[in-house]
Design a protein around this motif. Structure first.
Motif, PDB file in Angstrom:
ATOM      1  N   ASN A   1     -11.034  -7.013   4.603  1.00  0.00           N
ATOM      2  CA  ASN A   1     -11.536  -5.647   4.480  1.00  0.00           C
ATOM      3  C   ASN A   1     -10.506  -4.742   3.803  1.00  0.00           C
ATOM      4  OD1 ASN A   1     -13.947  -6.292   5.757  1.00  0.00           O
ATOM      5  ND2 ASN A   1     -13.217  -5.707   7.788  1.00  0.00           N
ATOM      6  N   SER A   2      -9.239  -4.939   4.165  1.00  0.00           N
ATOM      7  CA  SER A   2      -8.176  -4.148   3.552  1.00  0.00           C
ATOM      8  C   SER A   2      -8.083  -4.437   2.058  1.00  0.00           C
ATOM      9  CB  SER A   2      -6.842  -4.461   4.239  1.00  0.00           C
ATOM     10  OG  SER A   2      -5.783  -3.748   3.637  1.00  0.00           O
ATOM     11  N   TYR A   3      -8.176  -5.716   1.692  1.00  0.00           N
ATOM     12  CA  TYR A   3      -8.132  -6.096   0.277  1.00  0.00           C
ATOM     13  C   TYR A   3      -9.335  -5.531  -0.475  1.00  0.00           C
ATOM     14  CZ  TYR A   3      -4.512  -9.552   1.498  1.00  0.00           C
ATOM     15  OH  TYR A   3      -3.360 -10.170   1.938  1.00  0.00           O
ATOM     16  N   ALA A   4     -10.518  -5.631   0.125  1.00  0.00           N
ATOM     17  CA  ALA A   4     -11.740  -5.144  -0.519  1.00  0.00           C
ATOM     18  C   ALA A   4     -11.675  -3.631  -0.730  1.00  0.00           C
ATOM     19  CB  ALA A   4     -12.957  -5.524   0.309  1.00  0.00           C
ATOM     20  N   ASN A   5     -11.167  -2.909   0.254  1.00  0.00           N
ATOM     21  CA  ASN A   5     -11.023  -1.456   0.118  1.00  0.00           C
ATOM     22  C   ASN A   5     -10.043  -1.107  -0.992  1.00  0.00           C
ATOM     23  OD1 ASN A   5     -12.802  -0.968   2.226  1.00  0.00           O
ATOM     24  ND2 ASN A   5     -11.187  -0.855   3.768  1.00  0.00           N
ATOM     25  N   PHE A   6      -8.961  -1.876  -1.077  1.00  0.00           N
ATOM     26  CA  PHE A   6      -7.982  -1.637  -2.141  1.00  0.00           C
ATOM     27  C   PHE A   6      -8.605  -1.871  -3.507  1.00  0.00           C
ATOM     28  CE2 PHE A   6      -4.889  -3.433  -5.129  1.00  0.00           C
ATOM     29  CZ  PHE A   6      -4.034  -2.346  -5.275  1.00  0.00           C
ATOM     30  N   VAL A   7      -9.385  -2.938  -3.639  1.00  0.00           N
ATOM     31  CA  VAL A   7     -10.049  -3.237  -4.912  1.00  0.00           C
ATOM     32  C   VAL A   7     -10.943  -2.068  -5.335  1.00  0.00           C
ATOM     33  CG1 VAL A   7     -11.803  -4.704  -6.008  1.00  0.00           C
ATOM     34  CG2 VAL A   7      -9.938  -5.743  -4.708  1.00  0.00           C
ATOM     35  N   GLU A   8     -11.688  -1.509  -4.394  1.00  0.00           N
ATOM     36  CA  GLU A   8     -12.567  -0.382  -4.712  1.00  0.00           C
ATOM     37  C   GLU A   8     -11.762   0.854  -5.104  1.00  0.00           C
ATOM     38  OE1 GLU A   8     -15.879  -0.311  -4.965  1.00  0.00           O
ATOM     39  OE2 GLU A   8     -15.826  -2.482  -4.615  1.00  0.00           O
ATOM     40  N   GLU A   9     -10.720   1.157  -4.359  1.00  0.00           N
ATOM     41  CA  GLU A   9      -9.903   2.335  -4.655  1.00  0.00           C
ATOM     42  C   GLU A   9      -9.172   2.181  -5.984  1.00  0.00           C
ATOM     43  OE1 GLU A   9      -7.558   2.205  -1.142  1.00  0.00           O
ATOM     44  OE2 GLU A   9      -8.870   3.547  -0.006  1.00  0.00           O
ATOM     45  N   PHE A  10      -8.626   0.991  -6.222  1.00  0.00           N
ATOM     46  CA  PHE A  10      -7.923   0.732  -7.476  1.00  0.00           C
ATOM     47  C   PHE A  10      -8.897   0.781  -8.652  1.00  0.00           C
ATOM     48  CE2 PHE A  10      -5.406  -2.529 -10.118  1.00  0.00           C
ATOM     49  CZ  PHE A  10      -4.653  -1.520 -10.711  1.00  0.00           C
ATOM     50  N   SER A  11     -10.108   0.290  -8.446  1.00  0.00           N
ATOM     51  CA  SER A  11     -11.129   0.330  -9.502  1.00  0.00           C
ATOM     52  C   SER A  11     -11.467   1.772  -9.866  1.00  0.00           C
ATOM     53  CB  SER A  11     -12.396  -0.404  -9.049  1.00  0.00           C
ATOM     54  OG  SER A  11     -12.149  -1.774  -8.850  1.00  0.00           O
ATOM     55  N   ASN A  12     -11.557   2.643  -8.871  1.00  0.00           N
ATOM     56  CA  ASN A  12     -11.843   4.054  -9.138  1.00  0.00           C
ATOM     57  C   ASN A  12     -10.741   4.703  -9.972  1.00  0.00           C
ATOM     58  OD1 ASN A  12     -14.255   3.986  -7.691  1.00  0.00           O
ATOM     59  ND2 ASN A  12     -13.280   4.612  -5.770  1.00  0.00           N
TER      60      ASN A  12
ATOM     61  N   GLU B   1       0.834  -1.212   0.000  1.00  0.00           N
ATOM     62  CA  GLU B   1       0.000   0.000   0.000  1.00  0.00           C
ATOM     63  C   GLU B   1       0.863   1.254   0.000  1.00  0.00           C
ATOM     64  OE1 GLU B   1      -4.334   0.081   1.673  1.00  0.00           O
ATOM     65  OE2 GLU B   1      -2.997  -0.728   3.219  1.00  0.00           O
ATOM     66  N   ASP B   2       1.935   1.247   0.797  1.00  0.00           N
ATOM     67  CA  ASP B   2       2.843   2.393   0.820  1.00  0.00           C
ATOM     68  C   ASP B   2       3.470   2.611  -0.555  1.00  0.00           C
ATOM     69  OD1 ASP B   2       2.310   2.777   3.487  1.00  0.00           O
ATOM     70  OD2 ASP B   2       4.093   1.691   4.191  1.00  0.00           O
ATOM     71  N   ARG B   3       3.835   1.515  -1.203  1.00  0.00           N
ATOM     72  CA  ARG B   3       4.429   1.602  -2.539  1.00  0.00           C
ATOM     73  C   ARG B   3       3.407   2.071  -3.571  1.00  0.00           C
ATOM     74  NH1 ARG B   3       8.915   2.602  -5.324  1.00  0.00           N
ATOM     75  NH2 ARG B   3       9.352   1.145  -7.020  1.00  0.00           N
ATOM     76  N   PHE B   4       2.190   1.583  -3.460  1.00  0.00           N
ATOM     77  CA  PHE B   4       1.136   1.908  -4.423  1.00  0.00           C
ATOM     78  C   PHE B   4       0.771   3.385  -4.362  1.00  0.00           C
ATOM     79  CE2 PHE B   4      -3.361   2.378  -5.535  1.00  0.00           C
ATOM     80  CZ  PHE B   4      -3.398   1.775  -6.784  1.00  0.00           C
ATOM     81  N   TRP B   5       0.661   3.916  -3.129  1.00  0.00           N
ATOM     82  CA  TRP B   5       0.250   5.311  -2.956  1.00  0.00           C
ATOM     83  C   TRP B   5       1.419   6.281  -2.945  1.00  0.00           C
ATOM     84  CZ3 TRP B   5      -4.553   6.030  -4.011  1.00  0.00           C
ATOM     85  CH2 TRP B   5      -5.499   5.061  -3.701  1.00  0.00           C
TER      86      TRP B   5
END
Length: 228
Positions: free
Chosen positions: A204-215, A54-58
């Motif tokens: 929950n962390s994975y699901a939130n990432f999927v939503e944010e990445f989808s956006n 997550e740190d790397r992604f953002w």
């Protein structure tokens, strides 16, 4: 030391059925402890890898560069696998100009949902066994206790005068089965509850990432579609 020797002697002198019960419970306890150690290591590693990615992604890195970094690894799990599956499907569908942004995102999200399901299944490995050990071990131990006490009273029926010295050893043998059952069950229940909470947090962390990445991908798909 004398107490340990007396417990050992009671186990050795127990009936064959009670011995089998004790053996089953001790085997279940050993296996569950091995799984507890393995799951604790795996879930701690998954949580650590998730935070690092997550740190790397953002950090503002280009998504194509990040995808190349992830794809270069031999084994990809957790959030990285969701990113890889989503970006790969997005790039494949995005090449087909005939597809609308909605169709591209539908396929991308479907790929990530499949990856999410697989990751949760991987994280939950061995948890059903711990739940089973935690729920049935006391009953298995209780069965051994009931069997041992039943045999003790049946033996007492054959004598005219029963004394405490005659009753105590067989009952003590039987109660050891219950103690071993609790010894197997309690750590399994505690570990199952702890690991279930960890899996829920990661899911929950994975699901939130999927939503944010989808956006993020949806904005790219829309802006790309507008440019055509």
């Amino acid at each position: 030391m004398a107490g340990q020797l007396s417990v050992l002697s009671l186990i050795l002198e127990a009936s064959i059925v009670v011995k089998i019960v004790m053996l089953i419970l001790m085997t279940a306890s050993i296996v569950s402890w091995a799984m507890i150690i393995q799951r604790n290591k795996a879930l701690s590693q998954a949580l650590d890898e998730s935070k690092k990615f997550e740190d790397r992604f953002w950090s503002g890195i280009d998504l194509s560069k990040l995808y190349n970094e992830v794809s270069a690894r031999a084994s990809v799990t957790g959030m990285e696998s969701l990113f890889k599956a989503g970006f790969k499907e997005f790039a494949r569908l995005h090449k087909t100009s005939a597809r609308s942004p909605g169709a591209v995102m539908e396929g991308t999200q479907r790929a990530m949902r499949v990856g999410l399901s697989r990751e949760v299944e991987r994280l939950e490995a061995h948890l059903p066994f711990l739940a089973t050990v935690g729920s049935i071990s006391p009953y298995i131990g209780l069965f051994g206790t009931v069997w041992g006490i039943m045999n003790a009273f049946m033996a007492l029926g054959a004598v005219q005068q029963a004394t405490l010295a005659m009753v105590a050893p067989p009952i003590a043998e039987a109660l050891i089965a219950t103690a071993i059952g609790l010894f197997a069950a309690i750590p399994a229940v505690i570990a199952y509850n702890k690991f279930s909470h960890s899996v829920e947090q990661l899911e929950n962390s994975y699901a939130n990432f999927v939503e944010e990445f989808s956006n993020i991908l949806h904005r790219q798909a829309v802006s790309s579609g507008d440019s055509h």
